[in-house]
Design a protein around this motif. Structure first.
Motif: not given
Length: 154
Positions: A133, A138, A125, A56, A149, A129
């Protein structure tokens, strides 16, 4: 002031193709929760698109950068000696010189141990994942929200 991109690796390498691993090594993100800061460029964006399901990223703020700099560990000398060799008196002056573009964060590895290792996010989270996003997951580009984050991971 140039745009600085904070990149955090979120997923491990099990089952990932060799070219993804190679790109992550080029970005110096060999382990989960490793973080690096790079100046924004088209070649960096191309690499980020390639490794998108594993990382990310977003634009780091001044506050986020100062939080990151607190995690720096000097190599074999005291923090003061490492900062002096870079021409900085303290972490604030180092942050200012990185923001102004005088020093590149990813080139500080002669004085500090890079990449930075972060903790898993406090509170976990908020999404999967395995989802981007923008779809309440994520991974991928998150803009200024990377700082939220980061605050939970420092």
């Amino acid at each position: 002031m140039e745009n600085l991109m904070l990149i955090i690796r979120l997923r491990g390498s099990a089952g990932s193709p060799w070219f993804i691993e190679e790109a992550l090594e080029t970005l110096r993100l060999k382990r989960v929760f490793n973080a690096m800061v790079y100046p924004d460029s088209s070649s960096l964006r191309g690499m980020l698109i390639k490794v998108q399901p594993y990382v990310t990223w977003g634009e780091v703020s001044e506050e986020g950068l100062s939080n990151l700099l607190k995690r720096l560990k000097p190599k074999g000398k005291s923090m003061e000696e490492a900062l002096k060799s870079l021409g900085a008196s303290d972490l604030d002056s180092l942050r200012v010189s990185i923001l102004e573009g005088k020093l590149a964060f990813h080139k500080l590895d002669e004085e500090f141990k890079l990449p930075l290792t972060l903790h898993p996010p406090r509170g976990g989270f908020k999404g999967s994942v395995k989802k981007p996003f923008k779809d309440e997951g994520e991974f991928g580009y998150r803009g200024q929200k990377i700082n939220e984050l980061l605050k939970r991971m420092v």
